[in-house]
Write an enzyme that holds these catalytic residues in place. Structure first.
Site, PDB file in Angstrom:
ATOM      1  CD1 TRP A 220      -5.631  -3.827   2.266  1.00 16.74           C
ATOM      2  CD2 TRP A 220      -4.789  -2.260   3.252  1.00 16.74           C
ATOM      3  NE1 TRP A 220      -6.400  -3.764   3.450  1.00 16.74           N
ATOM      4  CE2 TRP A 220      -5.961  -2.728   3.956  1.00 16.74           C
ATOM      5  CE3 TRP A 220      -4.278  -0.962   3.754  1.00 16.74           C
ATOM      6  CZ2 TRP A 220      -6.328  -2.123   5.270  1.00 16.74           C
ATOM      7  CZ3 TRP A 220      -4.710  -0.369   4.939  1.00 16.74           C
ATOM      8  CH2 TRP A 220      -5.883  -0.783   5.721  1.00 16.74           C
TER       9      TRP A 220
ATOM     10  CG  ASP B 209       0.881  -4.972   3.574  1.00 15.87           C
ATOM     11  OD1 ASP B 209       0.816  -5.765   4.749  1.00 15.87           O
ATOM     12  OD2 ASP B 209       0.218  -4.157   3.451  1.00 15.87           O
TER      13      ASP B 209
ATOM     14  CE  LYS C  68      -6.147  -6.643   8.871  1.00 15.80           C
ATOM     15  NZ  LYS C  68      -5.555  -6.186   7.502  1.00 15.80           N
TER      16      LYS C  68
HETATM   17  C1  LIG Z   1      -5.192  -4.597   7.391  1.00 17.45           C
HETATM   18  C2  LIG Z   1      -4.095  -4.350   6.696  1.00 17.45           C
HETATM   19  C3  LIG Z   1      -3.157  -3.261   6.616  1.00 17.45           C
HETATM   20  C4  LIG Z   1      -3.287  -2.273   7.694  1.00 17.45           C
HETATM   21  O1  LIG Z   1      -3.157  -2.823   9.054  1.00 17.45           O
HETATM   22  P1  LIG Z   1      -2.894  -1.491  10.266  1.00 17.45           P
HETATM   23  O2  LIG Z   1      -2.459  -2.666  11.238  1.00 17.45           O
HETATM   24  O3  LIG Z   1      -4.354  -1.257  10.503  1.00 17.45           O
HETATM   25  O4  LIG Z   1      -2.185  -0.650   9.772  1.00 17.45           O
HETATM   26  C5  LIG Z   1      -2.256  -3.117   5.500  1.00 17.45           C
HETATM   27  N1  LIG Z   1      -2.186  -4.005   4.675  1.00 17.45           N
HETATM   28  C6  LIG Z   1      -2.697  -4.911   4.580  1.00 17.45           C
HETATM   29  C7  LIG Z   1      -2.531  -6.216   3.500  1.00 17.45           C
HETATM   30  C8  LIG Z   1      -3.825  -5.196   5.437  1.00 17.45           C
HETATM   31  O5  LIG Z   1      -4.674  -6.640   5.427  1.00 17.45           O
END
Ligand SMILES: *Cc1c(COP(=O)(O)O)cnc(C)c1O
Length: 358
Positions: free
Chosen positions: A102, A170, A194
């Site tokens: 990511w 993030d 998540k």
């Molecule tokens: C799932 C995830 C993403 C992507 O998320 P989207 O909502 O599909 O854009 C980005 N960073 C992390 C750490 C993730 O777990």
């Protein structure tokens, strides 16, 4: 078939009491004679939902008024672009730490909009550990981007790094799993699906002194000032996702907040890692000091047994344990909404499977 034990990495399990409440008030919500999806986002009823969701998030994370809280669309991936567009002029520089899939994606997207400088890259170690900060080559640009919990590799920072530039995190797969000190961050963002709520929503928590820096070409829907000045309703927000996320916040507060959630999550993670470490049949390759509480990848001693493992797990209602295609093996995501009973059921099954096949 009843509800199963859901170890999906995302969109992930939601708390059952939240789903039950949403079901109960789906057709007629708060005396509106309509569902929450069918009323104006400018209505009094919905505005109070949005206000209360923000207030609850501020209470849960102890967010001071130095920070704006924004409800955005487009998931975390959209913020990969929004971060540079809001924080850096064209041609300006920013630091990126790469510790997994990511943060690598965030770098690739960010590099389209800033002079992206890679501070360190853990790929030589297959992203199984966090590069030592002694070997980081920070330049101290407009911001320092990193991913505190790499959802795919199961690598989580045990501490918040000290950086030259404002820290941008993030936190898609770790926000709300435990208390954090928000004041250490410039920006925190997270896709909801998540550990927070349903897909379609991203949370952005931004220190107010970092607002007002968006470049002129930043699209209006990505512009954080614009979102802040319009109460996150510059355009129609994802109303159902905000409503449901508000119910998740209320569920967390009822449970005792993030300190209580954190104790539960720590017990879940140590139960599962304990089983893996005690066996010679299962293996988790991540540096022990940086193991994720939320995403637990593991392999079997013989990968020829993977299909049997997944099949038998599913027949016991243990779902979505297949590892990410880039890593293989298994991955159990044990977010807030995955109960200790679900982790116990998984551990029981893993123990029995090892006895039969190990
Ligand atoms: C799932 C995830 C993403 C992507 O998320 P989207 O909502 O599909 O854009 C980005 N960073 C992390 C750490 C993730 O777990």
């Amino acid at each position: 078939m009843g509800r199963t034990h859901n170890f999906c990495a995302g969109p992930a399990a939601l708390p059952e009491p939240v789903l039950a409440r949403a079901r109960d008030e789906l057709l007629e919500w708060q005396g509106q004679g309509a569902s929450v999806m069918e009323v104006s986002h400018r209505s009094k009823a919905f505005e109070s939902v949005a206000r209360e969701a923000e207030a609850a998030l501020r209470r849960l994370l102890n967010i001071s008024n130095d920070y704006a809280v924004l409800f955005q669309q487009g998931g975390a991936s959209q913020q990969f672009a929004a971060v540079p567009l809001n924080l850096a002029e064209e041609g300006a520089a920013a630091d990126y730490l790469v510790t997994g899939q990511w943060s690598k994606k965030a770098l690739a997207e960010g590099a389209r909009f800033v002079e992206a400088h890679v501070v360190a890259d853990g790929s030589a170690d297959n992203f199984m550990s966090i590069p030592d900060s002694d070997v980081w080559s920070e330049q101290g640009g407009c911001y320092f981007h990193y991913c505190p919990n790499e959802t795919i590799g199961g690598l989580e920072f045990p501490n918040v790094p000290e950086t030259l530039a404002p820290l941008v995190a993030d936190m898609s797969s770790t926000l709300l799993s435990r208390p954090i000190d928000v004041s250490k961050f410039g920006v925190i963002y997270a896709g909801a699906q998540k550990n927070i709520g349903p897909a379609g929503l991203a949370l952005v928590i931004v220190r107010r002194d970092l607002l007002g820096k968006a470049r002129a070409s930043c699209p209006a829907v990505l512009n954080w000032d614009n979102a802040e000045n319009n109460g996150s309703m510059y355009n129609t927000p994802p109303t159902f996702a905000i409503y449901l996320t508000g119910l998740v916040f209320a569920w967390l507060e009822e449970l005792g907040g993030l300190a209580a959630m954190s104790a539960i999550n720590e017990r879940k993670a140590s139960r599962l890692y304990g089983l893996i470490d005690e066996s010679s049949f299962y293996h988790n390759p991540v540096d022990r000091s940086a193991r994720s509480w939320m995403n637990v990848p593991f392999t079997l001693a013989d990968s020829a047994l993977d299909a049997t493992f997944l099949e038998e797990a599913e027949s016991r209602g243990l779902m979505n344990l297949k590892g990410h295609r880039s890593v293989g093996g298994m991955r159990a995501s044990i977010y807030n909404a995955v109960s200790e009973a679900s982790v116990e059921a998984l551990c029981d099954f893993m123990h029995q499977f090892e006895q039969r096949y190990g």
